[in-house]
Scaffold this motif. Sequence first.
Motif, PDB file in Angstrom:
ATOM      1  N   ASP A 148      22.457  29.656  45.867  1.00  0.00           N
ATOM      2  CA  ASP A 148      21.744  30.797  46.315  1.00  0.00           C
ATOM      3  C   ASP A 148      22.490  32.092  45.861  1.00  0.00           C
ATOM      4  OD1 ASP A 148      23.695  30.483  48.130  1.00  0.00           O
ATOM      5  OD2 ASP A 148      22.202  31.042  49.821  1.00  0.00           O
ATOM      6  N   PHE A 149      23.053  32.028  44.546  1.00  0.00           N
ATOM      7  CA  PHE A 149      23.909  33.103  44.348  1.00  0.00           C
ATOM      8  C   PHE A 149      23.078  34.353  44.099  1.00  0.00           C
ATOM      9  CE2 PHE A 149      22.187  31.191  40.251  1.00  0.00           C
ATOM     10  CZ  PHE A 149      21.959  32.226  39.666  1.00  0.00           C
ATOM     11  N   HIS A 181      20.479  35.353  45.809  1.00  0.00           N
ATOM     12  CA  HIS A 181      20.323  35.911  47.193  1.00  0.00           C
ATOM     13  C   HIS A 181      21.732  36.628  47.791  1.00  0.00           C
ATOM     14  CE1 HIS A 181      18.519  36.204  51.265  1.00  0.00           C
ATOM     15  NE2 HIS A 181      19.758  35.705  51.712  1.00  0.00           N
ATOM     16  N   GLU A 182      22.629  35.815  47.316  1.00  0.00           N
ATOM     17  CA  GLU A 182      24.158  36.394  47.886  1.00  0.00           C
ATOM     18  C   GLU A 182      24.327  37.747  47.256  1.00  0.00           C
ATOM     19  OE1 GLU A 182      26.016  35.372  50.622  1.00  0.00           O
ATOM     20  OE2 GLU A 182      24.224  33.880  51.188  1.00  0.00           O
ATOM     21  N   LYS A 211      22.012  40.515  48.665  1.00  0.00           N
ATOM     22  CA  LYS A 211      22.458  40.879  50.066  1.00  0.00           C
ATOM     23  C   LYS A 211      23.527  41.390  50.168  1.00  0.00           C
ATOM     24  CE  LYS A 211      23.927  37.599  52.940  1.00  0.00           C
ATOM     25  NZ  LYS A 211      24.019  36.358  53.565  1.00  0.00           N
ATOM     26  N   ALA A 212      24.798  41.219  49.212  1.00  0.00           N
ATOM     27  CA  ALA A 212      26.116  41.910  49.271  1.00  0.00           C
ATOM     28  C   ALA A 212      25.856  43.332  48.720  1.00  0.00           C
ATOM     29  CB  ALA A 212      27.148  41.083  48.643  1.00  0.00           C
ATOM     30  N   GLU A 222      19.926  38.737  40.297  1.00  0.00           N
ATOM     31  CA  GLU A 222      19.231  38.822  41.445  1.00  0.00           C
ATOM     32  C   GLU A 222      17.805  38.153  41.581  1.00  0.00           C
ATOM     33  OE1 GLU A 222      19.206  42.603  43.074  1.00  0.00           O
ATOM     34  OE2 GLU A 222      21.523  43.001  43.024  1.00  0.00           O
ATOM     35  N   GLU A 259      32.210  38.601  42.238  1.00  0.00           N
ATOM     36  CA  GLU A 259      32.818  38.229  43.352  1.00  0.00           C
ATOM     37  C   GLU A 259      34.087  39.525  43.645  1.00  0.00           C
ATOM     38  OE1 GLU A 259      34.716  34.394  42.483  1.00  0.00           O
ATOM     39  OE2 GLU A 259      33.380  33.494  43.907  1.00  0.00           O
ATOM     40  N   ILE A 300      32.501  39.130  47.578  1.00  0.00           N
ATOM     41  CA  ILE A 300      31.799  37.514  48.239  1.00  0.00           C
ATOM     42  C   ILE A 300      32.163  36.425  47.489  1.00  0.00           C
ATOM     43  CG2 ILE A 300      29.615  38.701  49.074  1.00  0.00           C
ATOM     44  CD1 ILE A 300      28.165  37.943  46.058  1.00  0.00           C
ATOM     45  N   LYS A 301      32.231  35.406  47.924  1.00  0.00           N
ATOM     46  CA  LYS A 301      32.432  34.046  47.156  1.00  0.00           C
ATOM     47  C   LYS A 301      31.135  33.706  46.497  1.00  0.00           C
ATOM     48  CE  LYS A 301      35.898  32.308  46.741  1.00  0.00           C
ATOM     49  NZ  LYS A 301      36.680  32.374  45.624  1.00  0.00           N
ATOM     50  N   LEU A 302      31.028  33.438  45.225  1.00  0.00           N
ATOM     51  CA  LEU A 302      29.875  32.689  44.568  1.00  0.00           C
ATOM     52  C   LEU A 302      30.235  31.431  43.949  1.00  0.00           C
ATOM     53  CD1 LEU A 302      28.994  35.927  42.640  1.00  0.00           C
ATOM     54  CD2 LEU A 302      27.462  34.981  44.568  1.00  0.00           C
TER      55      LEU A 302
END
Length: 165
Positions: free
Chosen positions: A78-79, A81-82, A85-86, A112, A127, A132-134
């Motif tokens: 779910d990259f 979404h992440e 979100k970030a 996205e 990242e 974040i961690k993808l």
Amino acid sequence: MECEICGKELPENNPIRAKIEGSIMIVCKECSKLGKIQKAPPKPKFVKQNNQSKRKNTTQKNRPYSRSKEPTEELIEDFSHEIRKARESKNWSREDLGRKINERVSVITRIETGKMTPDNKLTKKLEKALDIKLLEKIDNVDLNQFINTTSGERTLGNVMKIKKK
Ligand SMILES: [Zn+2]
């Protein structure tokens, strides 16, 4: 069995080998005095080779998996979404994010919305920019080693059981 010199019957279980005039002969006790009694050649010692461990080592060396110890990194499912979100948590617009990672807004939008998968370079930029961690590490190597070792030892155990019978 007969004495090769005098033809006398020899005790089957205990023939005497004697070297007489350069050649080894099976002779009776009397005739053996004519030459030099040869002791039965020592049986070649059966060198109990540790084949099993050798074979195992060879297998390990030849295993293709062990050549690459690098864990595989894969983009999380779910990259998109992440990333969104970030980005939203930082109150960045897609334009803001695009500027930070030097990509066009259309690229951010496509990522996205899951229409585009960022390549490794772009993923790293995302990242870093979004903190974040993808990527998740897929440690295939250890898993395969575990499976191979386990099955290998099981086989080894079976072999040993068979040999003991
Ligand atoms: Zn004889």
